[in-house]
Design an enzyme around this catalytic site. Sequence first.
Site, PDB file in Angstrom:
ATOM      1  N   HIS A  36       0.896  -1.330  -0.064  1.00  0.00           N
ATOM      2  CA  HIS A  36      -0.026  -0.116  -0.010  1.00  0.00           C
ATOM      3  C   HIS A  36       0.821   1.005  -0.001  1.00  0.00           C
ATOM      4  O   HIS A  36       2.099   1.028   0.052  1.00  0.00           O
ATOM      5  CB  HIS A  36      -0.960   0.099   1.008  1.00  0.00           C
ATOM      6  CG  HIS A  36      -0.276  -0.197   2.478  1.00  0.00           C
ATOM      7  ND1 HIS A  36       0.520   0.901   3.266  1.00  0.00           N
ATOM      8  CD2 HIS A  36      -0.110  -1.286   3.337  1.00  0.00           C
ATOM      9  CE1 HIS A  36       0.913   0.408   4.353  1.00  0.00           C
ATOM     10  NE2 HIS A  36       0.360  -0.815   4.356  1.00  0.00           N
TER      11      HIS A  36
ATOM     12  N   CYS B  87       3.797  -4.861   6.428  1.00  0.00           N
ATOM     13  CA  CYS B  87       3.343  -4.477   5.173  1.00  0.00           C
ATOM     14  C   CYS B  87       4.581  -3.755   4.218  1.00  0.00           C
ATOM     15  O   CYS B  87       5.556  -3.422   4.697  1.00  0.00           O
ATOM     16  CB  CYS B  87       2.278  -3.397   5.257  1.00  0.00           C
ATOM     17  SG  CYS B  87       0.562  -4.222   5.923  1.00  0.00           S
TER      18      CYS B  87
END
Length: 468
Positions: free
Chosen positions: A394, A410
């Site tokens: 992301h 992440c």
Amino acid sequence: MESPDDIFYLKQFVNQHPNNQMGWYLLGKQYLLAGKEGKANYCFLKAGEVYDAFEDESHPLSDNQLQQLKAWDKQHKKKKLARRTALLAGLLLFVVVMIPANGALKRETTPEPLIVAENQQLPVGVVFVTQKDRQPVGSVWNALIAAAADAPLLTITARLEEESGWRKWKGNTKLLMAVRKENGASELQTTMLDRQTCDCEPSDVSAVAKEYEKWSQEQETHWTLASAIIQYERKNKKWPEKLDDLIRPYPNNYLAGERGGMRALFAGVSLKVKNAKAQKDKSVREQGAGKGDSTAVDGKETPQKEKSQLVGTNGILDKEWNQPLEIIVDKATHRLAIVQGNIIVRSFKVGLGGEETPEGSFYISEKVKNPNGSDNGIFGSRGMTLSNTLYAIHGTDEPDSIGKDESLGCVRMSKEDVEELFDMVPLGTVVKIKNGTLPSKVQQPTERFKLEPRQNETNPAKVYKWLT
């Protein structure tokens, strides 16, 4: 290669194909061996740039090239005969089907087969040669002779920049040679573009460079479209019928929109992907039944050598052309790459979480725009969930963390990078997180890959809690 039969054959060949420069070159070599320098020089002049390319190579031409030329000629004649035979057979079949015993016309319908072997002639094709190939001109001519009438109208020979076993799509690419087919398959106009390849004064590369750049942009469209078709079939166990099946609202947004020419390309790319899968499935079945492509040598089975041919979604000489795009994340170098086979299509600098970022194989199970209703929040403007977990690729509102280990696991990307990645790779794309596999140099294109949105890819009903 001093047989009078060879000279006779080559004389007949150039009479039938007067614009085939390779034929003239081989005939000149025969006359030279026979001591007929005048005739040899005449043939070498007719050979043009083929003579320039080969004479400065460190190795002489062998009998193998004459045999390849004969094979090309034989194949060319067989294809002409096959087309005539097929036309005659079609007419006979039409008579049998359409005119029954009572003489009345009757319409019969038959199901359309899945596999269509007809090869469409491509306007531009590219043969990639590697650094290990010290004789690229010969390799390309072998490919063109094998492809014969199916070769593209313009074939460009290119060498991609290489590093650590990877080929770089946006690296320093060298254009070595261009072969343009004119007047059918009989005339091949060769242009040498690289001084080191031909040891000659090369032609201006600018015109061919424009053709290559246009082709490479189309190839990226092909890769993205083909990957989406493959991922759609994997998940739904059926093929998409039209482009709109891939461009649907969240959560079925395999593609984030469309690009110029993509709609027109759908049918052809879809057919090639179907054919490739059918051939692969057939090969697996035959290998299971002991009928694989192999030959017995001393009682042992050895694979047969693949024939060189111009194949692919867009005329690319690469046996791995039909593999879908994948993502590789390298924890050691903080790099994320989009790859196709061993070609790095894009490379980005990313932020990770050190030991918190898991290694292994995942897939993109969800693609969402503006997660949590914002394009500048902690997840940025794009998010891609990995295998229905709390890990994701992301954006970020902390751009200084890119290149560092500051996330909880992440993969963080800059706004421009994550948006290009979102558009280029479809839903279902495989993501492999490794340690120490990618070059450290990133690849920033002059123009970003971008799809024009056609659907709603937001998901306001969900609050995302990825391990940012």
